[in-house]
Design an enzyme around this catalytic site. Sequence first.
Site, PDB file in Angstrom:
ATOM      1  N   LYS A 212       0.860  -1.187   0.000  1.00 30.47           N
ATOM      2  CA  LYS A 212       0.000   0.000   0.000  1.00 30.47           C
ATOM      3  C   LYS A 212       0.897   1.239   0.000  1.00 30.47           C
ATOM      4  O   LYS A 212       1.484   1.594   1.010  1.00 30.47           O
ATOM      5  CB  LYS A 212      -0.895   0.026   1.248  1.00 30.47           C
ATOM      6  CG  LYS A 212      -2.021   1.044   1.087  1.00 30.47           C
ATOM      7  CD  LYS A 212      -2.422   1.720   2.377  1.00 30.47           C
ATOM      8  CE  LYS A 212      -1.619   2.925   2.719  1.00 30.47           C
ATOM      9  NZ  LYS A 212      -1.578   4.036   1.767  1.00 30.47           N
ATOM     10  N   GLY A 265       7.492   5.589   7.409  1.00 31.73           N
ATOM     11  CA  GLY A 265       6.548   6.699   7.472  1.00 31.73           C
ATOM     12  C   GLY A 265       6.694   7.372   8.818  1.00 31.73           C
ATOM     13  O   GLY A 265       7.745   7.279   9.462  1.00 31.73           O
ATOM     14  N   SER A 266       5.648   8.009   9.256  1.00 37.39           N
ATOM     15  CA  SER A 266       5.770   8.795  10.477  1.00 37.39           C
ATOM     16  C   SER A 266       5.663   7.923  11.738  1.00 37.39           C
ATOM     17  O   SER A 266       5.078   6.838  11.719  1.00 37.39           O
ATOM     18  CB  SER A 266       4.709   9.891  10.500  1.00 37.39           C
ATOM     19  OG  SER A 266       3.437   9.301  10.465  1.00 37.39           O
ATOM     20  N   THR A 267       6.204   8.444  12.802  1.00 39.25           N
ATOM     21  CA  THR A 267       6.242   7.712  14.069  1.00 39.25           C
ATOM     22  C   THR A 267       4.831   7.449  14.595  1.00 39.25           C
ATOM     23  O   THR A 267       4.531   6.340  15.055  1.00 39.25           O
ATOM     24  CB  THR A 267       7.067   8.529  15.085  1.00 39.25           C
ATOM     25  OG1 THR A 267       8.388   8.658  14.559  1.00 39.25           O
ATOM     26  CG2 THR A 267       7.132   7.864  16.441  1.00 39.25           C
ATOM     27  N   VAL A 269       1.989   7.093  13.032  1.00 41.56           N
ATOM     28  CA  VAL A 269       1.297   6.025  12.290  1.00 41.56           C
ATOM     29  C   VAL A 269       1.896   4.661  12.678  1.00 41.56           C
ATOM     30  O   VAL A 269       1.166   3.705  12.944  1.00 41.56           O
ATOM     31  CB  VAL A 269       1.384   6.261  10.758  1.00 41.56           C
ATOM     32  CG1 VAL A 269       0.883   5.058   9.987  1.00 41.56           C
ATOM     33  CG2 VAL A 269       0.583   7.502  10.365  1.00 41.56           C
ATOM     34  N   GLU A 293      10.775   2.129   9.927  1.00 45.58           N
ATOM     35  CA  GLU A 293      11.704   3.262   9.967  1.00 45.58           C
ATOM     36  C   GLU A 293      10.844   4.513   9.932  1.00 45.58           C
ATOM     37  O   GLU A 293      10.024   4.672   9.021  1.00 45.58           O
ATOM     38  CB  GLU A 293      12.682   3.215   8.789  1.00 45.58           C
ATOM     39  CG  GLU A 293      13.542   1.945   8.745  1.00 45.58           C
ATOM     40  CD  GLU A 293      14.331   1.677  10.016  1.00 45.58           C
ATOM     41  OE1 GLU A 293      14.669   2.649  10.727  1.00 45.58           O
ATOM     42  OE2 GLU A 293      14.591   0.509  10.325  1.00 45.58           O
ATOM     43  N   CYS A 327      13.735  12.039   5.948  1.00 43.20           N
ATOM     44  CA  CYS A 327      13.721  11.699   7.370  1.00 43.20           C
ATOM     45  C   CYS A 327      15.044  12.084   8.005  1.00 43.20           C
ATOM     46  O   CYS A 327      15.124  12.314   9.194  1.00 43.20           O
ATOM     47  CB  CYS A 327      13.456  10.222   7.534  1.00 43.20           C
ATOM     48  SG  CYS A 327      14.540   9.234   6.511  1.00 43.20           S
ATOM     49  N   GLU A 425       9.197  17.139  14.614  1.00 38.77           N
ATOM     50  CA  GLU A 425       9.503  16.934  13.194  1.00 38.77           C
ATOM     51  C   GLU A 425       8.544  17.780  12.354  1.00 38.77           C
ATOM     52  O   GLU A 425       7.327  17.665  12.505  1.00 38.77           O
ATOM     53  CB  GLU A 425       9.356  15.459  12.802  1.00 38.77           C
ATOM     54  CG  GLU A 425       9.787  15.213  11.359  1.00 38.77           C
ATOM     55  CD  GLU A 425       9.597  13.772  10.890  1.00 38.77           C
ATOM     56  OE1 GLU A 425       8.507  13.221  11.055  1.00 38.77           O
ATOM     57  OE2 GLU A 425      10.563  13.212  10.332  1.00 38.77           O
TER      58      GLU A 425
HETATM   59  P1  NAD Z   1       2.876   8.907   6.823  1.00 35.81           P
HETATM   60  O1  NAD Z   1       3.133   8.263   8.129  1.00 35.81           O
HETATM   61  O2  NAD Z   1       1.892   9.996   6.739  1.00 35.81           O
HETATM   62  O3  NAD Z   1       2.407   7.805   5.766  1.00 35.81           O
HETATM   63  C1  NAD Z   1       3.171   6.632   5.537  1.00 35.81           C
HETATM   64  C2  NAD Z   1       2.260   5.569   4.972  1.00 35.81           C
HETATM   65  O4  NAD Z   1       1.371   5.134   6.010  1.00 35.81           O
HETATM   66  C3  NAD Z   1       1.385   6.047   3.813  1.00 35.81           C
HETATM   67  O5  NAD Z   1       1.307   5.018   2.845  1.00 35.81           O
HETATM   68  C4  NAD Z   1       0.050   6.261   4.493  1.00 35.81           C
HETATM   69  O6  NAD Z   1      -1.050   6.166   3.619  1.00 35.81           O
HETATM   70  C5  NAD Z   1       0.053   5.119   5.487  1.00 35.81           C
HETATM   71  N1  NAD Z   1      -0.895   5.256   6.612  1.00 35.81           N
HETATM   72  C6  NAD Z   1      -1.243   6.377   7.270  1.00 35.81           C
HETATM   73  N2  NAD Z   1      -2.119   6.081   8.252  1.00 35.81           N
HETATM   74  C7  NAD Z   1      -2.316   4.741   8.204  1.00 35.81           C
HETATM   75  C8  NAD Z   1      -3.109   3.819   8.961  1.00 35.81           C
HETATM   76  N3  NAD Z   1      -3.869   4.234   9.962  1.00 35.81           N
HETATM   77  N4  NAD Z   1      -3.081   2.511   8.626  1.00 35.81           N
HETATM   78  C9  NAD Z   1      -2.285   2.079   7.612  1.00 35.81           C
HETATM   79  N5  NAD Z   1      -1.512   2.901   6.860  1.00 35.81           N
HETATM   80  C10 NAD Z   1      -1.526   4.208   7.161  1.00 35.81           C
HETATM   81  O7  NAD Z   1       4.305   9.383   6.276  1.00 35.81           O
HETATM   82  P2  NAD Z   1       4.665  10.200   4.945  1.00 35.81           P
HETATM   83  O8  NAD Z   1       4.155  11.591   5.085  1.00 35.81           O
HETATM   84  O9  NAD Z   1       4.308   9.436   3.717  1.00 35.81           O
HETATM   85  O10 NAD Z   1       6.255  10.215   5.043  1.00 35.81           O
HETATM   86  C11 NAD Z   1       6.932  11.093   5.875  1.00 35.81           C
HETATM   87  C12 NAD Z   1       7.347  10.429   7.163  1.00 35.81           C
HETATM   88  O11 NAD Z   1       8.128   9.283   6.871  1.00 35.81           O
HETATM   89  C13 NAD Z   1       8.231  11.322   8.010  1.00 35.81           C
HETATM   90  O12 NAD Z   1       7.876  11.191   9.360  1.00 35.81           O
HETATM   91  C14 NAD Z   1       9.626  10.771   7.760  1.00 35.81           C
HETATM   92  O13 NAD Z   1      10.541  11.033   8.786  1.00 35.81           O
HETATM   93  C15 NAD Z   1       9.345   9.310   7.605  1.00 35.81           C
HETATM   94  N6  NAD Z   1      10.389   8.628   6.844  1.00 35.81           N
HETATM   95  C16 NAD Z   1      11.279   7.875   7.548  1.00 35.81           C
HETATM   96  C17 NAD Z   1      12.316   7.233   6.875  1.00 35.81           C
HETATM   97  C18 NAD Z   1      13.328   6.412   7.626  1.00 35.81           C
HETATM   98  O14 NAD Z   1      14.072   5.662   6.998  1.00 35.81           O
HETATM   99  N7  NAD Z   1      13.390   6.534   8.941  1.00 35.81           N
HETATM  100  C19 NAD Z   1      12.413   7.354   5.490  1.00 35.81           C
HETATM  101  C20 NAD Z   1      11.466   8.107   4.805  1.00 35.81           C
HETATM  102  C21 NAD Z   1      10.452   8.744   5.496  1.00 35.81           C
END
Ligand code: NAD
Length: 541
Positions: A212, A265-267, A269, A293, A327, A425
């Site tokens: 997804k 994605g974000s912490t 979530v 991550e 990130c 962040e």
């Molecule tokens: P996000 O957390 O908003 O979304 C990530 C994914 O989770 C998306 O596909 C989103 O649709 C999905 N999602 C959201 N809510 C959900 C739920 N309730 N159930 C299932 N899936 C859900 O993050 P973003 O805005 O796409 O990316 C930015 C974030 O990612 C920042 O916090 C960044 O630091 C982090 N990031 C971390 C790394 C790493 O390696 N540590 C790398 C890239 C991005």
Amino acid sequence: MANAFFTPPIAENEPVLGYAPGSDEREELQATVKALKSQQIDAPMIIGGKEVRTGNTVSMHPPYEHAHNLGSFHMGDASHVQDAIDAALAAREKWASTPWQDRAAIFLKCAELLAGPFRQKMNAATLLCQSKNANQAEIDAACEMIDFFRFNVQYMTDIYSDQPESPLGLWNRIEYRPLEGFVFAITPFNFTSICANLCAAPAMMGNVVVWKPSDTQIYSAQVVMELFKAAGLPDGVINIVYADGPTAGDVVFKHRDFAGLHFTGSTAVFQHLWKEIGNNINNYRSYPRIVGETGGKDFIMAHKSAVPAQVATGIVRGSFEFQGQKCSASSRVYLPSNISDEVLKQVKEDVASMKMGTPEDFSNFINAVIDEKSFDKIAGYIDYVKQQDDAEIICGGGYDKSVGYFIEPTVVLTTNPKFRTMCEEIFGPVVTIYVYDENKYEETLELLDNTSDYALTGAIFAQERYAIITATEKLQNSAGNFYINDRPTGAVVGQQPFGGARGSGTNDKAGSFLNLVRWVSPRTFKENLVPPTDYRYPFLG
Ligand code: NAD
């Protein structure tokens, strides 16, 4: 079954192309962007190799030109997530028993196709979809993705060749089985390579995957699926669904065969998903692997012996490349009082010289942020800073979403080391700087360590070695990727395996054996070559 131990090609990092004026790659990228922009795509989900269209379409737009329509994707619902799980499980038996060298060959082929015929399509899609300039697209969508494919094949063979000792009379072995079930990959918008890798890494180890992506990355995700198909990945091994997160999660996390989550994605979530998995723990066949991550509040710490121009360049590149939407982007800086004026002067000059605009114009260093939600959030932080007494904006601070989601590179100077933008962040082109008394280095290291819940990346700039040693020790748990005299971004597969601890994730280091090993469930064999025939041990005599 092959009668040989095969050795894959030795992995090498893909050279980064320069896109200088007059270069072939520049012309090819520009032509591909133009060609893609002149069409509208109709992006289906791909489930069991079949294109699935629901008619419930959502349009896609370049973040830097939201009036332009790139086409639409077909939104799915819970039934499509269920179909994707069924398709993955149907493909599982054959894929799990496919010889490793054939799995490796598919991903090596992905690497070579991407290095050649797919390169500019992947880069152009990433430029259009995520608003990455030529350099940012090249290092992500081309080079990092190629490196993930190549190096992971090498790490896979390293894992498989790790075998136990066998004393005389016995033969001990370990086989590295894929997980029993399917892996759920949930991916972020910001790196096309991460999205591909979150699916490809478990699949390479013999797992089947439901993917997804983020809604704002679907345009380039389509090209990733095209690449997998072109390389011969069998239908059903990686299935892509477009459903809203909670809908997808609700189906997946209740499924008995859910075997692993590969998340970036974000912490917030990730923590929510972990709880969901915990709530369903009684339903699963096995304990799911949870790899995530997540966010960061990455630092640059300068010592009084640091070279001001190096620190300034680290801040500017580390904070503003890809609009700070990494990130790993530096977003809080600690400057010693003896060099702060010089550093700030250069930062201001550098930022003033940066051009902002569409990535189609290669002279723009700064492009748009990903979408309106993100724009509003970042603009909200900037407005907040403007109202506070203990912080001021010394560069940038402007924003405009009339044509695209443009936010000026913004530098905040604060007298409060725990100021809100030193802790949270923001995920945009905003960096906050705190100037400390040059004689309070160790206290400031402690302050830095205690300021944020995250521990992803960080950098120390210093000429004095003892200062570097002190920072390395005191900040041992403040960052999973620690940089010395370099900006805290730009990790390269095979060189700096990436991931952070504390609130920043499970630190399973993407682009290393540490990540791949999470996608296997080893089975140990003990074979007795000449089994005993008498139960009596010698001591009984
Ligand atoms: P996000 O957390 O908003 O979304 C990530 C994914 O989770 C998306 O596909 C989103 O649709 C999905 N999602 C959201 N809510 C959900 C739920 N309730 N159930 C299932 N899936 C859900 O993050 P973003 O805005 O796409 O990316 C930015 C974030 O990612 C920042 O916090 C960044 O630091 C982090 N990031 C971390 C790394 C790493 O390696 N540590 C790398 C890239 C991005």
